[in-house]
Design a protein around this motif. Structure first.
Motif, PDB file in Angstrom:
ATOM      1  N   ARG A 517       0.841  -1.203   0.000  1.00 16.45           N
ATOM      2  CA  ARG A 517       0.000   0.000   0.000  1.00 16.45           C
ATOM      3  C   ARG A 517       0.872   1.247   0.000  1.00 16.45           C
ATOM      4  O   ARG A 517       1.947   1.281   0.606  1.00 16.45           O
ATOM      5  N   ASN A 518       0.350   2.282  -0.649  1.00 20.07           N
ATOM      6  CA  ASN A 518       1.078   3.540  -0.739  1.00 20.07           C
ATOM      7  C   ASN A 518       0.819   4.428   0.465  1.00 20.07           C
ATOM      8  O   ASN A 518      -0.259   4.380   1.078  1.00 20.07           O
ATOM      9  N   ASP A 519       1.797   5.261   0.765  1.00 19.80           N
ATOM     10  CA  ASP A 519       1.586   6.363   1.690  1.00 19.80           C
ATOM     11  C   ASP A 519       0.524   7.290   1.092  1.00 19.80           C
ATOM     12  O   ASP A 519       0.459   7.448  -0.139  1.00 19.80           O
ATOM     13  N   PRO A 520      -0.349   7.896   1.920  1.00 23.14           N
ATOM     14  CA  PRO A 520      -1.407   8.752   1.360  1.00 23.14           C
ATOM     15  C   PRO A 520      -0.907   9.896   0.489  1.00 23.14           C
ATOM     16  O   PRO A 520      -1.632  10.380  -0.378  1.00 23.14           O
ATOM     17  N   SER A 521       0.325  10.317   0.697  1.00 24.13           N
ATOM     18  CA  SER A 521       0.875  11.387  -0.136  1.00 24.13           C
ATOM     19  C   SER A 521       1.304  10.891  -1.508  1.00 24.13           C
ATOM     20  O   SER A 521       1.572  11.689  -2.412  1.00 24.13           O
ATOM     21  N   LEU A 522       1.393   9.561  -1.668  1.00 21.23           N
ATOM     22  CA  LEU A 522       1.942   8.932  -2.879  1.00 21.23           C
ATOM     23  C   LEU A 522       3.391   9.343  -3.106  1.00 21.23           C
ATOM     24  O   LEU A 522       3.891   9.319  -4.228  1.00 21.23           O
ATOM     25  N   HIS A 523       4.046   9.712  -2.021  1.00 21.77           N
ATOM     26  CA  HIS A 523       5.472  10.048  -2.076  1.00 21.77           C
ATOM     27  C   HIS A 523       6.177   9.480  -0.857  1.00 21.77           C
ATOM     28  O   HIS A 523       7.075  10.111  -0.300  1.00 21.77           O
ATOM     29  N   GLY A 524       5.755   8.292  -0.427  1.00 20.60           N
ATOM     30  CA  GLY A 524       6.380   7.664   0.725  1.00 20.60           C
ATOM     31  C   GLY A 524       7.731   7.081   0.393  1.00 20.60           C
ATOM     32  O   GLY A 524       8.268   7.244  -0.708  1.00 20.60           O
TER      33      GLY A 524
END
Length: 728
Positions: A517-524
């Motif tokens: 799963r991605n970080d909510p920022s999509l910049h994890g």
């Protein structure tokens, strides 16, 4: 001891002692429930389950912790999670945020899994407390024990699904409602309204089904409090006595707070979907949800007729009774005995003197509310086609989601079933004791009762072991498959990485790979993107140009079955660029080969060649991609002959594939296939290297089952490797 009796007991006992005892009894079951569910969650579901809704709720929980209701990206087609709605450059879950918020609280405490333990403890404690309110302390404790032995409670509570959190809110409403009525306390009424409103926000239809029996009791109490003499000439008499106004005021508090949360739900809908009456799940799939007729979700469509609904729900309820109660089917039989005892006592109470004519909530009336829950959920779920979908096959209640998680849409029935099973056990034990003591002296009766217990205990233990072990073992087998699939991620440092993941179930992230799963920022620290067409891949590479690139792949067929295992790999990718990309591919050619055909493909355009082997057990092909197109230019160990178009144009971003098909005796074939993303633009060619490699039989279009992993030999005499050079 129920609440009303506690209020009547002498005040000689310190109030704090009574309070501690009232709290200690539910906790005696709640704490073991938390431990068992936490253990199941970490050992049976370390990589989550095959119900991919778990990943949806955890993604949503992470978003809430980050202060977001939406994921925002200019590339929603690359990052869309399972069951998320795409609305321009933003994405949101089809589910309401309340269950996710509960899971987020666990993360704040240290781990999402702590929320599962907390919810299980709360549900167990509330079942004990409510059963004690309706019966007595002994029955309450037995109800808690029955709940702890119920497979539906254990398995579903150990997963990040919304049913246990919603039931927690419903049970909290019920406990507050009982205290509001019996103590005539508006503060408890306010809590009841808040809890039922939150439950509505979480799962509206479930909350409505739960509240129906309580609403029926409220109307009954109001009706009983109305004065017998009402006249239009005296309007004040229509609104009754001070007692009636006090009771009405109490329910007005419950209703006002509940409706306030309904308003919050509608406001959330408005903010997310643009309409207060359009729920996110309807925005995702307008023909999903309640009702008969055409029902549809993601291409799966059924005509959900009343007859089909009755058949499906009958199968679900049969599975519940036969597999998913405590020590099934013994738990079901005990609940039936307890329900029968309640009906018998209700008839006796109606025919004799009692207190049912007074306002309030007697023990018998609370038991009637529990029985009402059985009716409302059994009848109400017929109207919801989800109970058809938990069955993979309508005629097989041992298959599909129901085989792994149980009838989770009926999760709220755990309260009445546990309560009546406990009361049934108490009633049967009391009856057996009376019968034995009526015929034997005390010592003989004690010996007979002990013998009966010794005989019954193994029977119950075996039934319980079978009921619990079946779903636990099935889910544990699936978790072993998941552990193997995620093994490459355990061995790599993926800091500042962009990982392309396959899409075996369609264009979704976290379906099936919930752990990625991605970080909510999509910049994890790690960003996961769907492996799509060449143009899409290069757009993502350019947007994240400072990251290390990887491709997650596997050989095999991904399916929910535990025996459908895969062999995974995590490949390091690099972007190679130049005026010309020169690929050298070497493949194994067995001695008994009858011929070799070569295809070079770019989109739907194909160049074809044939090879005649002149050397040893291998052939080396050189193929070149330039802005003018792609072609095979040389062969070592074989003569190369053009049999069709020699060059294929490469139009912008393309998947360029080389397929080498080896014809064997009898006409059987196997094919080596390499497929690389290429981008020809501005006089240069870029490629993501290495290519995806396949080795398959009887077709040139290999599926993922034929994924070639370096160092492995799946057919005698076969191998493939490739190198790339770029001209500056």
């Amino acid at each position: 001891m129920n609440l009303r009796r506690a209020l009547r007991e002498p005040t000689g006992r310190p109030r704090v002692d009574r309070t501690l005892r009232a709290v200690a009894v539910p906790l005696a079951v709640g704490l073991p429930a938390a431990v068992v569910v936490l253990w199941l969650s970490t050992t049976v579901f370390p990589y989550l389950s095959v119900n991919h809704d778990e990943g949806v709720y955890l993604q949503q929980a992470a978003m809430l912790l980050d202060g977001r209701l939406f994921l925002r990206t200019p590339f929603p087609d690359a990052f869309r999670p399972w069951f998320f709605v795409v609305d321009g450059d933003r994405m949101y879950s089809k589910y309401t945020p309340v269950p996710a918020a509960v899971f987020a609280l666990g993360k704040l405490a240290g781990s999402y899994r702590y929320a599962l333990a907390g919810v299980a403890a709360a549900n167990a404690a509330l079942v004990v407390a409510l059963t004690r309110d309706a019966f007595d302390t002994r029955t309450g404790l037995l109800a808690g024990v029955a709940l702890l032995g119920t497979p539906l409670f254990l398995v579903t509570s150990a997963t990040f699904l919304p049913y246990a959190p919603t039931t927690m809110l419903n049970l909290a409403f019920a406990a507050a409602y009982v205290r509001a009525v019996r103590l005539d306390d508006h503060r408890w009424a306010a809590l009841a309204g808040c809890f039922v409103g939150l439950a509505f926000f979480a799962r509206p239809y479930t909350a409505v089904l739960f509240v129906v029996p309580f609403a029926a009791h409220a109307l009954l109490e109001l009706a009983r409090a109305r004065p017998a003499d009402r006249s239009l000439r005296n309007p004040s008499s229509l609104f009754g006595s001070p007692t009636f106004r006090r009771i009405a005021g109490r329910y007005a508090v419950v209703s006002a707070l509940g409706l306030a949360w309904v308003g919050v739900t509608l406001a959330y809908n408005w903010h997310v979907t643009g309409s207060p009456l359009r729920f996110p799940y309807a925005a995702f799939a307008p023909h999903d949800g309640l009702g008969f007729g055409r029902r549809e979700l993601l291409g799966y469509e059924r005509n959900y007729t009343p007859l089909l609904a009755l058949r499906a729900n009958a199968r679900v309820l049969w599975s519940f009774a036969a597999r998913w109660t405590v020590a099934a089917p013994l738990g079901t039989l005990l609940a039936a005995a307890g329900l029968g005892a309640f009906v018998s006592r209700s008839r006796a109470a109606r025919s004799g003197p009692g207190t049912t004519g007074r306002p309030g909530l007697s023990d018998l009336e609370l038991r009637a509310v529990f029985a009402g829950l059985l009716l409302s959920f059994v009848a109400g779920n017929v109207y919801f086609w989800g109970n058809l979908n938990v069955l993979a096959e309508l005629d097989n209640p041992g298959d599909g989601f129901i085989a792994l998680f149980g009838p989770f849409y009926h999760f709220d029935l755990l309260l009445p079933l546990s309560a009546f099973a406990a009361s049934g056990a108490v009633a049967l034990a009391s009856r057996a004791r009376r019968l034995v003591r009526a015929r034997l002296d005390r010592s003989q009766a004690r010996a007979v009762l002990l013998a009966l217990l010794l005989v019954a205990a193994p029977v119950v233990a075996v039934a319980e072991q079978r009921a619990v072990s079946r779903p636990v073992a099935a889910n544990a087998d699936l978790s072993e498959k998941h552990a193997a699939a995620y093994q490459p991620f355990e061995r790599r440092d993926l800091s500042n990485a962009l990982v392309f993941v396959p899409t075996p179930y369609g264009v979704w992230l976290n379906h099936p790979f919930q752990a990625l799963r991605n970080d909510p920022s999509l910049h994890g620290d790690v960003v996961y993107a769907q492996n799509r067409d060449a143009a899409g891949d290069f757009r993502i590479v350019d947007a994240y140009d400072d990251r290390k690139l990887y491709r997650y792949t596997y050989r095999g067929r991904w399916s929910p079955a535990a025996d459908a295992t895969v062999t995974p790999a995590l490949q390091r990718l690099r972007v190679r660029e130049g005026e010309r990309v020169r690929v050298t591919t070497t493949v194994g050619i067995p001695d008994d080969t009858r011929g070799v055909n070569v295809r070079l493909e770019a989109g739907d355009r194909v160049a074809t060649y044939s090879l005649t082997r002149t050397g040893d057990d291998r052939a080396t092909l050189t193929w070149v991609v330039t802005p003018d197109g792609a072609r095979v230019v040389d062969a070592v160990g074989a003569n190369l002959t053009e049999t069709g178009r020699a060059r294929v144009p490469v139009d912008g971003a393309e998947r360029v594939s080389l397929a080498v098909t080896v014809v064997q005796p009898g006409g059987s074939t196997f094919t080596y296939r390499q497929e690389a993303s290429m981008l020809a633009a501005n006089g240069t060619v870029r490629t993501l290297w290495p290519p995806e490699e396949r080795l398959c039989r009887l077709t040139v279009h290999c599926g993922r089952e034929g994924t070639y992993l370096p160092g492995e030999t799946t057919l005698d005499g076969t191998f493939v490797n490739a190198t790339v050079e770029t001209d500056p």
